[in-house]
Scaffold this motif. Structure first.
Motif: not given
Length: 153
Positions: A1-17
């Motif tokens: 669950m923790k890894k999934l949350f981190i991956a989701a944050l990375l995807v959101v962060g990458m798309t915003s940039f």
């Protein structure tokens, strides 16, 4: 669950940039125009705001062209001396500010001769609003620079 949350944050962060920045800002559009075009637009804007007549427009076009030429010369001078950043002495700073204030006094006298009393008051208010807006923007950017400097230390 923790890894999934981190991956989701990375995807959101990458798309915003990856978002595209806005197209050409207003200032860049103005720089694409010729000095004559900018002068004409400035004159038309003043005509609308101050309700200038034909003779006033003619006088204002001369003043605007003169100011534009001075501004271009100052910008070229700043670009030339941009590399050699040196602190001004107190005498140089005083002379520079004194010259600037003298130019403002001369400009104000010219405007008094050209404009009627109501037009002059309106022009003075417009100038004051523009000055206050510029002060706010400068203060905002100064605060941002100080905050960035503070973060680095």
């Amino acid at each position: 669950m923790k890894k999934l949350f981190i991956a989701a944050l990375l995807v959101v962060g990458m798309t915003s940039f990856a978002q595209e920045k806005k197209a050409i800002p207003e200032r860049a559009k103005m720089e694409q125009m010729t000095p004559e075009q900018r002068n004409q637009l400035h004159l038309k804007k003043m005509t609308l705001e101050l309700d200038l007549n034909a003779s006033q427009q003619k006088e204002m076009s001369k003043i605007i062209a003169e100011q534009s030429a001075k501004r271009e010369a100052k910008m070229a001078e700043r670009k030339a001396t941009k590399d050699s950043v040196k602190k001004l002495t107190s005498d140089e700073l005083f002379a520079k500010k004194s010259k600037m204030l003298d130019e403002q006094i001369v400009m104000k006298e010219k405007m008094k001769k050209i404009l009627s009393a109501d037009q002059f008051n309106k022009w003075d208010e417009m100038k004051e609003k523009r000055h206050n807006g510029m002060k706010k923007r400068m203060a905002y950017h100064q605060n941002r620079k100080q905050a960035k400097m503070g973060e680095k230390k």
